[in-house]
Write an enzyme that holds these catalytic residues in place. Structure first.
Site, PDB file in Angstrom:
ATOM      1  N   SER A   1       0.828  -1.211   0.000  1.00  0.00           N
ATOM      2  CA  SER A   1       0.000   0.000   0.000  1.00  0.00           C
ATOM      3  C   SER A   1       0.860   1.258   0.000  1.00  0.00           C
ATOM      4  CB  SER A   1      -0.939   0.001   1.210  1.00  0.00           C
ATOM      5  OG  SER A   1      -0.212  -0.119   2.422  1.00  0.00           O
TER       6      SER A   1
ATOM      7  N   HIS B   1     -39.056  22.947 -14.567  1.00  0.00           N
ATOM      8  CA  HIS B   1     -39.001  22.086 -15.764  1.00  0.00           C
ATOM      9  C   HIS B   1     -38.107  22.694 -16.846  1.00  0.00           C
ATOM     10  CE1 HIS B   1     -42.620  20.083 -14.054  1.00  0.00           C
ATOM     11  NE2 HIS B   1     -42.948  21.335 -13.742  1.00  0.00           N
TER      12      HIS B   1
ATOM     13  N   SER C   1     -10.964  25.427 -28.968  1.00  0.00           N
ATOM     14  CA  SER C   1     -11.061  24.235 -29.806  1.00  0.00           C
ATOM     15  C   SER C   1      -9.899  24.221 -30.775  1.00  0.00           C
ATOM     16  CB  SER C   1     -12.381  24.250 -30.570  1.00  0.00           C
ATOM     17  OG  SER C   1     -12.306  23.410 -31.692  1.00  0.00           O
TER      18      SER C   1
ATOM     19  N   LYS D   1     -14.567  28.947 -30.787  1.00  0.00           N
ATOM     20  CA  LYS D   1     -15.027  28.267 -29.587  1.00  0.00           C
ATOM     21  C   LYS D   1     -14.334  28.742 -28.316  1.00  0.00           C
ATOM     22  CE  LYS D   1     -17.654  25.313 -29.177  1.00  0.00           C
ATOM     23  NZ  LYS D   1     -17.638  23.890 -29.457  1.00  0.00           N
TER      24      LYS D   1
ATOM     25  N   ASN E   1     -14.803  27.027 -24.639  1.00  0.00           N
ATOM     26  CA  ASN E   1     -15.561  25.951 -23.995  1.00  0.00           C
ATOM     27  C   ASN E   1     -15.447  26.002 -22.464  1.00  0.00           C
ATOM     28  OD1 ASN E   1     -16.373  24.874 -26.486  1.00  0.00           O
ATOM     29  ND2 ASN E   1     -14.447  23.732 -26.667  1.00  0.00           N
TER      30      ASN E   1
ATOM     31  N   GLU F   1     -17.450  21.743 -16.894  1.00  0.00           N
ATOM     32  CA  GLU F   1     -17.799  20.370 -17.298  1.00  0.00           C
ATOM     33  C   GLU F   1     -17.056  19.347 -16.442  1.00  0.00           C
ATOM     34  OE1 GLU F   1     -18.449  20.272 -21.948  1.00  0.00           O
ATOM     35  OE2 GLU F   1     -16.933  21.734 -21.409  1.00  0.00           O
TER      36      GLU F   1
ATOM     37  N   TYR G   1     -10.103  -6.135  12.176  1.00  0.00           N
ATOM     38  CA  TYR G   1      -9.433  -5.703  10.949  1.00  0.00           C
ATOM     39  C   TYR G   1      -9.360  -6.824   9.921  1.00  0.00           C
ATOM     40  CZ  TYR G   1      -5.806  -3.948   7.799  1.00  0.00           C
ATOM     41  OH  TYR G   1      -5.123  -3.543   6.697  1.00  0.00           O
TER      42      TYR G   1
ATOM     43  N   GLN H   1      -7.436  -1.990   3.808  1.00  0.00           N
ATOM     44  CA  GLN H   1      -6.340  -1.212   3.231  1.00  0.00           C
ATOM     45  C   GLN H   1      -6.821  -0.449   1.992  1.00  0.00           C
ATOM     46  OE1 GLN H   1      -2.098  -2.516   3.292  1.00  0.00           O
ATOM     47  NE2 GLN H   1      -2.502  -3.069   1.176  1.00  0.00           N
TER      48      GLN H   1
ATOM     49  N   LYS I   1      -8.155   3.708   1.550  1.00  0.00           N
ATOM     50  CA  LYS I   1      -7.491   4.991   1.335  1.00  0.00           C
ATOM     51  C   LYS I   1      -7.605   5.550  -0.086  1.00  0.00           C
ATOM     52  CE  LYS I   1      -4.303   3.129   4.130  1.00  0.00           C
ATOM     53  NZ  LYS I   1      -5.321   2.293   4.757  1.00  0.00           N
TER      54      LYS I   1
HETATM   55  N1  ARG Z   1      -1.315  -1.000   5.420  1.00  0.00           N
HETATM   56  C1  ARG Z   1      -2.339  -1.492   6.301  1.00  0.00           C
HETATM   57  C2  ARG Z   1      -3.644  -0.769   6.048  1.00  0.00           C
HETATM   58  O1  ARG Z   1      -3.633   0.261   5.460  1.00  0.00           O
HETATM   59  C3  ARG Z   1      -1.954  -1.286   7.712  1.00  0.00           C
HETATM   60  C4  ARG Z   1      -2.586  -2.221   8.662  1.00  0.00           C
HETATM   61  C5  ARG Z   1      -2.018  -3.578   8.501  1.00  0.00           C
HETATM   62  N2  ARG Z   1      -2.445  -4.453   9.497  1.00  0.00           N
HETATM   63  C6  ARG Z   1      -2.307  -5.772   9.378  1.00  0.00           C
HETATM   64  N3  ARG Z   1      -2.723  -6.513  10.334  1.00  0.00           N
HETATM   65  N4  ARG Z   1      -1.728  -6.298   8.351  1.00  0.00           N
HETATM   66  O2  ARG Z   1      -4.718  -1.240   6.363  1.00  0.00           O
END
Ligand code: ARG
Length: 461
Positions: free
Chosen positions: A24, A157, A278, A284, A286, A291, A318, A323, A326
């Site tokens: 990640s 309308h 354009s 043009k 735009n 948009e 968890y 993960q 994010k």
């Molecule tokens: N990179 C993980 C996340 O964003 C961190 C938590 C990892 N925890 C675990 N037990 N592997 O969720």
């Protein structure tokens, strides 16, 4: 080889696919500031509680400052073997200060760590969004004040309905943004509990001080249930829901500005700085920014959907699915910030063609309701009957190809004897808007009052 952080029980290291799907760091490196801050709060608490020595805590804390300075200068390195921002930072810390680095993770898990970091990140984003929305509200209120009396057609309308003022129309968006800000503030208040100390899922046997880390990181209170604290992403969903609704408002305004900038409307000229040309049609200009604000709203709703579906079937506590929380939040935050900034620019710097707006309001029999209201008020005719009489007048005006107030009095009286000379004063678009002086109505005085209240609320006075 096997992983340096958790490889003790493994005979073989992860495959290339495992390393890639697991990493990640390409996106959660955005959490580095929050991760360092939370680690510093944690280690200071560990020392205060006598869980690590003051010496080690000092070494760790200074080491974290060095890591932060490196990240600031060179960016965060992306090593998939280190998985995420938490292990990347701890590994660099170990390179810098040696074995003492291994004491930082006492009484902590990445599960409470990431929950804490992410809350801090979303909290900061909410504060930035609010500042952006204040700027947008100021632009709306400023333009609304300039145009409290500028008449334009109001639509239902998308058909001309009754005259309104441009100021009134802009203040409608002020109200939407006011509610958006309240939704973000509400999300922030609910978010502001500290998960740190929940550890992996069950809490910890070390004598930690949760109030201390909570206070150091500016949270209102520690979370009350460790299982919930590490598996809860409501704060991210609350943020995304507020973001989606806000984006939806920006999209509606963008859509109107696109419409108004089209040649058949001709109500506004967009600023050159927020338009594009354009490559083939030289004439043009735009409204691409508008948009894209409209388009981004779709993506932001998609981010909300993505996280809702990620969370919907997860057992406590968890799971690694989390993960994936994010990317949609980061994406939505970037898109929303751009959309707010672009909208603020368009509102602040567009030129309104008030003559054209007024001319459009004068077409389409927008004051027909005023004729009916006049019949009720001055001739004591029941509204339903007045509606019918007015319909006949509109039909005649349409046949003649003239506005209602351009019909002759005799023509109107042929429809109904009770219509008198005084009706013409009621049929102008200015009389029409001035008449709608009910609280929250479009009368210029009402709009000016609402603008004055808004300016006060925004600290513009
Ligand atoms: N990179 C993980 C996340 O964003 C961190 C938590 C990892 N925890 C675990 N037990 N592997 O969720």
């Amino acid at each position: 080889g096997s992983n340096a952080m958790w490889g003790g029980r493994f005979a073989e290291g992860p495959s290339a696919i495992m390393r890639e799907i697991n990493a990640s760091i390409p996106f959660d490196k955005a959490l580095w500031r929050q991760d360092i801050a939370a680690s510093k709060a944690h280690v200071a608490m560990l020392a205060a509680q006598g869980i690590v020595t003051e010496d080690d805590a000092g070494t760790i804390s200074r080491g974290l400052d060095t890591v932060a300075a490196e990240y600031e200068a060179q960016g965060v390195p992306e090593d998939w073997d280190l998985e995420d921002i938490h292990m990347t930072t701890e590994s660099r810390l170990a390179e810098l200060i040696g074995p003492a680095a291994g004491r930082l993770h006492t009484a902590r898990s990445r599960n409470d760590q990431v929950a804490t970091d992410f809350r801090l990140w979303v909290r900061e984003t909410i504060d930035q969004v609010d500042a952006g929305l204040v700027a947008l509200q100021r632009a709306l209120v400023t333009r609304a004040g300039e145009h409290a009396g500028s008449v334009m057609p109001g639509f239902t309308h998308l058909q001309t309905a009754q005259p309104v003022t441009l100021g009134h129309h802009l203040m409608a968006y002020y109200e939407m943004i006011r509610r958006d800000r309240s939704r973000f503030a509400d999300a922030r208040a609910r978010l502001n509990e500290c998960p740190l100390g929940s550890a992996a899922l069950a809490g910890t046997g070390f004598p930690i001080d949760r109030q201390a880390t909570c206070d150091a990181l500016g949270f209102d209170r520690p979370t009350a249930n460790s299982l919930d604290a590490v598996s809860d992403r409501d704060f991210a969903l609350d943020y995304l829901q507020a973001a989606a609704q806000c984006a939806l408002h920006l999209s509606r305004l963008a859509e109107e500005m696109i419409l108004w900038a089209s040649q058949p409307f001709g109500f506004i000229r967009m600023p050159d700085t927020l338009s594009t040309g354009s490559s083939i049609m030289p004439q043009k200009k735009n409204p691409d920014a508008a948009e894209l604000v409209r388009g981004h709203a779709g993506r932001i709703v998609g981010c909300l959907t993505a996280l809702m579906v990620t969370m919907k079937g997860l057992p406590l506590a968890y799971s690694k699915d989390m993960q994936d929380d994010k990317p949609p939040v980061f994406e939505a935050a970037g898109l929303l910030a751009l959309s707010i900034a672009a909208t603020t620019g368009m509102v602040a710097d567009s030129t309104f063609d008030t003559a054209r707006m007024r001319a459009a309001a004068e077409m389409g029999f927008a004051t027909a309701t005023d004729l009916a209201d006049w019949l009720v008020r001055e001739a004591d005719i029941p509204f339903r009957e007045a509606h019918h009489i007015t319909g006949a007048a509109v039909k005649l005006a349409e046949e003649r190809g003239v506005a209602l107030d351009k019909l002759a009095l005799e023509e109107l009286q042929a429809i109904d004897q009770r219509i008198g000379e005084g009706v013409f004063a009621a049929l102008s678009v200015d009389a029409s808007v001035a008449a709608r002086a009910s609280y929250g109505g479009t009368a210029p005085d009402q709009v000016s009052d609402r603008v004055a209240e808004a300016r006060k609320a925004l600290g513009m006075e």
